[in-house]
Design an enzyme around this catalytic site. Structure first.
Site, PDB file in Angstrom:
ATOM      1  N   GLY A 239       0.887  -1.468   0.243  1.00 20.22           N
ATOM      2  CA  GLY A 239      -0.030  -0.090  -0.128  1.00 20.22           C
ATOM      3  C   GLY A 239       0.695   1.136  -0.051  1.00 20.22           C
ATOM      4  O   GLY A 239       0.279   2.267   0.387  1.00 20.22           O
ATOM      5  N   GLU A 276       4.698  -6.693   2.284  1.00 23.07           N
ATOM      6  CA  GLU A 276       4.134  -7.151   0.868  1.00 23.07           C
ATOM      7  C   GLU A 276       3.747  -6.228  -0.046  1.00 23.07           C
ATOM      8  O   GLU A 276       3.066  -5.796  -0.132  1.00 23.07           O
ATOM      9  CB  GLU A 276       3.169  -8.496   0.900  1.00 23.07           C
ATOM     10  CG  GLU A 276       1.939  -8.128   1.507  1.00 23.07           C
ATOM     11  CD  GLU A 276       0.997  -9.133   1.730  1.00 23.07           C
ATOM     12  OE1 GLU A 276       1.424 -10.466   1.792  1.00 23.07           O
ATOM     13  OE2 GLU A 276      -0.204  -8.830   1.628  1.00 23.07           O
ATOM     14  N   GLY A 278       3.816  -3.980  -3.644  1.00 27.49           N
ATOM     15  CA  GLY A 278       3.801  -4.219  -5.102  1.00 27.49           C
ATOM     16  C   GLY A 278       3.822  -2.885  -5.639  1.00 27.49           C
ATOM     17  O   GLY A 278       5.214  -2.733  -6.224  1.00 27.49           O
ATOM     18  N   ARG A 279       3.163  -1.931  -5.843  1.00 34.56           N
ATOM     19  CA  ARG A 279       3.356  -0.693  -6.264  1.00 34.56           C
ATOM     20  C   ARG A 279       4.687  -0.117  -6.432  1.00 34.56           C
ATOM     21  O   ARG A 279       5.573   0.181  -7.388  1.00 34.56           O
ATOM     22  CB  ARG A 279       2.240   0.087  -5.937  1.00 34.56           C
ATOM     23  CG  ARG A 279       2.125   1.636  -6.848  1.00 34.56           C
ATOM     24  CD  ARG A 279       1.226   2.412  -6.376  1.00 34.56           C
ATOM     25  NE  ARG A 279      -0.170   1.852  -6.300  1.00 34.56           N
ATOM     26  CZ  ARG A 279      -1.006   1.818  -7.109  1.00 34.56           C
ATOM     27  NH1 ARG A 279      -0.805   2.183  -8.378  1.00 34.56           N
ATOM     28  NH2 ARG A 279      -2.121   1.243  -7.092  1.00 34.56           N
ATOM     29  N   CYS A 350     -13.168   4.753 -29.078  1.00 31.88           N
ATOM     30  CA  CYS A 350     -14.518   5.489 -29.497  1.00 31.88           C
ATOM     31  C   CYS A 350     -15.289   5.752 -28.038  1.00 31.88           C
ATOM     32  O   CYS A 350     -16.504   5.325 -28.008  1.00 31.88           O
ATOM     33  CB  CYS A 350     -15.135   4.843 -30.458  1.00 31.88           C
ATOM     34  SG  CYS A 350     -14.394   4.147 -31.658  1.00 31.88           S
ATOM     35  N   TYR A 379       0.619  -1.999 -12.091  1.00 30.79           N
ATOM     36  CA  TYR A 379      -0.745  -1.861 -12.512  1.00 30.79           C
ATOM     37  C   TYR A 379      -1.286  -0.880 -13.580  1.00 30.79           C
ATOM     38  O   TYR A 379      -1.734  -0.107 -13.687  1.00 30.79           O
ATOM     39  CB  TYR A 379      -1.649  -1.153 -11.290  1.00 30.79           C
ATOM     40  CG  TYR A 379      -1.296  -1.695  -9.958  1.00 30.79           C
ATOM     41  CD1 TYR A 379      -1.841  -3.008  -9.544  1.00 30.79           C
ATOM     42  CD2 TYR A 379      -0.577  -1.171  -8.746  1.00 30.79           C
ATOM     43  CE1 TYR A 379      -1.791  -3.516  -8.479  1.00 30.79           C
ATOM     44  CE2 TYR A 379      -0.136  -1.873  -7.719  1.00 30.79           C
ATOM     45  CZ  TYR A 379      -0.962  -3.033  -7.619  1.00 30.79           C
ATOM     46  OH  TYR A 379      -0.576  -3.758  -6.387  1.00 30.79           O
TER      47      TYR A 379
HETATM   48  C1  LIG Z   1      -2.366  -5.736  -3.990  1.00 30.51           C
HETATM   49  C2  LIG Z   1      -2.098  -5.928  -2.382  1.00 30.51           C
HETATM   50  C3  LIG Z   1      -0.787  -5.978  -1.934  1.00 30.51           C
HETATM   51  C4  LIG Z   1       0.026  -4.964  -2.652  1.00 30.51           C
HETATM   52  O1  LIG Z   1      -0.372  -3.515  -2.596  1.00 30.51           O
HETATM   53  P1  LIG Z   1       0.666  -2.386  -3.069  1.00 30.51           P
HETATM   54  O2  LIG Z   1      -0.324  -1.287  -3.012  1.00 30.51           O
HETATM   55  O3  LIG Z   1       0.811  -2.620  -4.798  1.00 30.51           O
HETATM   56  O4  LIG Z   1       1.932  -2.466  -2.502  1.00 30.51           O
HETATM   57  C5  LIG Z   1      -0.415  -6.551  -0.644  1.00 30.51           C
HETATM   58  N1  LIG Z   1      -1.199  -7.200  -0.093  1.00 30.51           N
HETATM   59  C6  LIG Z   1      -2.281  -7.550  -0.533  1.00 30.51           C
HETATM   60  C7  LIG Z   1      -3.414  -8.391   0.076  1.00 30.51           C
HETATM   61  C8  LIG Z   1      -2.878  -6.895  -1.566  1.00 30.51           C
HETATM   62  O5  LIG Z   1      -4.228  -7.266  -2.138  1.00 30.51           O
END
Ligand SMILES: *Cc1c(COP(=O)(O)O)cnc(C)c1O
Length: 423
Positions: A239, A276, A278-279, A350, A379
């Site tokens: 997050g 954990e 991602g972004r 369109c 994403y």
């Molecule tokens: C999407 C997600 C993440 C990663 O979130 P980011 O905002 O990309 O860091 C981690 N844990 C869970 C459970 C998620 O759904």
């Protein structure tokens, strides 16, 4: 108006090469793997002692991205059978966990037979199904319960995943029941708790307060278990936000890690904390490059109609923001001398929703120029509806891909042909 960003030389070179090779006007993604490698390394290096970093591959699950990050992370967080297949094909095998709502029995089975480390369980119903699958395989499966904690309003970020009505996790009020259900399940073993409460967190102080709130509740959560001493892990989710509009002002990851380390040092029995992410790992390495097909003015507003669009890069539409634009003119002299005016950058769909960025001030834009949208590594393409209107899928170019580089030679740039549409 977003501030300007400069493109790395190797990305510029890859874009130029790609353009020479493509017959039609181009729309393609470029991923700067050395930059991704550096981001993974830096995030790992900042972690406090004992704190782990997992990569949430839903942000970008391309093989080259996972392979580049794998050496720098402690493991991978997966949320589907498809993601299990991708993680298991990774060149550097890492531990992995399975999380997310709506897990299939088949995914649970697949995960257990392919070496899952732990499950993040989302509901009482999942506890029962997971127990049945674990029993059928005669194994004892470690699990973490995902909590939907009550949170003070002032800790909320732009996208809440918890502290409100959501399909994710188990309400704190029902946690005691869920812990009892896991304790009573002969083939499940509770090893910790998981919270992923916010997305797009922009402020490290607020995120630290959020982590502090979890850590303050940790002894109480743990105390619900029949064997609290076996409950040692606290997964605090991801997050961490990316500042798309002011790219030079980003979340202070090192500052967050330092504050977390200090806080953990004050605890008598601190949990093993795991992120954990991602972004914040994957976003910065990606660039979406599109060619201007048409320029027009309608009711006083200037439009640049470009190859591609939101069906390939849905991120700005999904976030409701105006993505930063880097202008790469075919003729820089002419562009510098040309008129500077605001342009709205749109794609080939369109629908009036196919907008990548509104009213960006650009000088001397002409048909055939390229526009590059940075911060496109997470994403981006993978959340997009690429088959809408039957346009061809964009190519993805992995710049500096060392995976198949022979010793002594320069890293190659590997192009990935667009995947066939999934039917
Ligand atoms: C999407 C997600 C993440 C990663 O979130 P980011 O905002 O990309 O860091 C981690 N844990 C869970 C459970 C998620 O759904």
């Amino acid at each position: 108006m977003a501030e300007s960003i400069t493109l790395p030389e190797r990305v510029l070179a890859a874009i130029a090469l790609h353009r020479q090779a493509s017959g039609d006007p181009m729309a393609a993604f470029f991923y700067d793997l050395p930059a991704l490698d550096a981001q993974g390394r830096a995030m790992q290096a900042a972690l406090p002692p004992g704190v782990e970093l997992y990569y949430a591959i839903k942000a970008n699950s391309e093989a080259a991205i996972i392979d580049t990050l794998a050496p720098h992370v402690d493991g991978l967080e997966l949320s589907s059978g498809g993601e299990i297949a991708r993680a298991c094909a990774c060149a550097t095998p890492r531990p992995w966990v399975l999380s997310g709502p709506g897990k299939l029995d088949a995914d649970m089975y697949d995960a257990m037979t392919r070496g899952v480390e732990a499950f993040h369980v989302e509901s009482l119903g999942e506890v029962a199904r997971l127990q049945a699958v674990a029993a059928s395989l005669e194994r004892v499966q470690p699990v973490l319960l995902r909590i939907n904690p009550a949170l003070p309003e002032d800790l909320s970020s732009r996208l809440r995943m918890a502290g409100t009505a959501t399909p994710f996790g188990i309400d704190e009020a029902q946690l005691a029941d869920a812990v009892r259900a896991v304790d009573d399940a002969a083939n499940l073993r509770l090893v910790g708790f998981h919270v992923h409460a916010m997305s797009h967190q922009a402020c490290e102080r607020r995120h630290q307060r959020l982590l502090d709130a979890y850590l303050a509740r940790w002894p109480r959560w743990r105390g619900l278990a029949r064997h609290p001493e076996a409950v040692t892990q606290l997964n605090v989710g991801g997050g961490i936000g990316v500042n798309y509009l002011r790219p030079s002002e980003q979340f202070d990851w090192a500052g967050l890690c330092e504050a977390l380390g200090q806080r953990l040092a004050t605890m008598r029995e601190p949990p093993r904390v795991r992120f954990e992410i991602g972004r914040f790992l994957a976003a910065f390495c990606g660039y979406y490059a599109i060619e201007v097909l048409d320029t027009k003015v309608s009711h006083g507003e200037g439009f640049l109609v470009c190859r591609g669009g939101t069906h390939q890069f849905r991120l700005p539409a999904a976030q409701g923001h105006d993505h930063p634009i880097i202008h790469l003119p075919r003729d820089p002299e002419r562009a510098r001398a040309g008129e500077r005016r605001p342009w709205t950058v749109v794609g080939q769909l369109c629908t009036p929703k196919d907008v990548l960025s509104r009213r960006q001030a650009l000088s001397g834009v002409a048909v055939g120029d390229l526009l590059v949208l940075p911060l496109a590594g997470a994403y981006g393409y993978n959340i997009s509806h690429a088959d809408f209107l039957c346009h061809p899928r964009p190519e993805q170019v992995f710049v500096g891909d060392s995976r198949n580089t022979r010793e002594g030679s320069e890293p190659e740039t590997r192009r990935r042909r667009p995947a066939e549409p999934v039917r």
